[in-house]
Write a protein that holds these residues in place. Structure first.
Motif, short mmCIF file in Angstrom:
data_model
loop_
_atom_site.label_atom_id
_atom_site.label_comp_id
_atom_site.label_asym_id
_atom_site.label_seq_id
_atom_site.Cartn_x
_atom_site.Cartn_y
_atom_site.Cartn_z
N PRO A 7 -70.43 -47.59 23.57
CA PRO A 7 -70.41 -47.91 25.00
C PRO A 7 -69.94 -49.35 25.21
CG PRO A 7 -72.53 -47.01 24.36
CD PRO A 7 -71.76 -47.22 23.11
N TYR A 8 -69.09 -49.55 26.20
CA TYR A 8 -68.62 -50.88 26.55
C TYR A 8 -69.67 -51.52 27.42
CZ TYR A 8 -65.11 -54.45 27.52
OH TYR A 8 -64.41 -55.63 27.60
N ASP A 16 -62.80 -48.31 18.56
CA ASP A 16 -62.58 -49.15 17.37
C ASP A 16 -61.76 -48.33 16.38
OD1 ASP A 16 -62.69 -50.94 15.31
OD2 ASP A 16 -64.88 -50.97 15.15
N ILE A 17 -60.50 -48.76 16.17
CA ILE A 17 -59.57 -48.01 15.32
C ILE A 17 -59.35 -48.81 14.04
CG2 ILE A 17 -57.27 -47.01 15.13
CD1 ILE A 17 -57.21 -47.04 18.22
N LYS A 32 -60.91 -51.52 25.01
CA LYS A 32 -61.62 -50.72 26.00
C LYS A 32 -60.71 -49.58 26.40
CE LYS A 32 -64.08 -50.90 30.33
NZ LYS A 32 -63.44 -50.26 31.43
N ALA A 33 -61.23 -48.37 26.36
CA ALA A 33 -60.42 -47.20 26.71
C ALA A 33 -60.12 -47.21 28.20
CB ALA A 33 -61.16 -45.92 26.34
N PRO A 34 -58.90 -46.85 28.59
CA PRO A 34 -58.54 -46.85 30.01
C PRO A 34 -59.09 -45.65 30.79
CG PRO A 34 -56.67 -46.15 28.69
CD PRO A 34 -57.75 -46.54 27.73
N VAL A 35 -59.88 -44.82 30.14
CA VAL A 35 -60.48 -43.64 30.78
C VAL A 35 -62.00 -43.83 30.78
CG1 VAL A 35 -58.58 -42.07 30.24
CG2 VAL A 35 -60.39 -42.42 28.59
N THR A 36 -62.70 -43.02 31.58
CA THR A 36 -64.13 -43.27 31.76
C THR A 36 -65.05 -42.37 30.95
OG1 THR A 36 -64.08 -41.84 33.70
CG2 THR A 36 -63.83 -44.21 34.08
N ALA A 41 -62.02 -40.72 26.18
CA ALA A 41 -61.83 -41.94 25.40
C ALA A 41 -61.59 -41.61 23.93
CB ALA A 41 -63.05 -42.85 25.55
N GLN A 42 -62.28 -40.59 23.41
CA GLN A 42 -62.07 -40.16 22.03
C GLN A 42 -60.64 -39.64 21.84
OE1 GLN A 42 -64.41 -40.29 19.49
NE2 GLN A 42 -62.89 -39.56 18.05
#
Length: 88
Positions: A7-8, A16-17, A32-36, A41-42
């Protein structure tokens, strides 16, 4: 290669890649993923992992030899004969 989710702190998800290339060099990217949603996000993280891997393993273009810049001594006669004479 792995994609970890957490969680952000301001909402959303952090991806984290971690990549290990065939030459054993390690690369890491946290964004931070641009989706919610977590599943979106995965999926975004896995797509970014594939895209980033292709960027890192793509062969680099060969570097061209640097252009040779003339010195003032070699350029002055050409300048005076051409440009300076034409423009008085």
């Amino acid at each position: 290669m792995s994609v970890l989710m957490r969680p952000y702190r301001r909402g959303g998800w952090e991806v984290d890649i971690r990549l290990v290339l065939p030459d054993n060099s390690e690369h890491r990217e946290r964004r931070k993923a641009p989706v919610t949603t977590k599943t979106a996000a995965q999926r975004w993280g896995e797509a970014r992992e594939r895209e980033w891997y292709q960027e890192l393993t793509r062969p680099q273009p060969k570097e061209e030899a640097p252009k040779e810049v003339p010195t003032l001594e070699t350029f002055a006669p050409r300048f005076l004969a051409g440009y300076a004479r034409a423009n008085r």
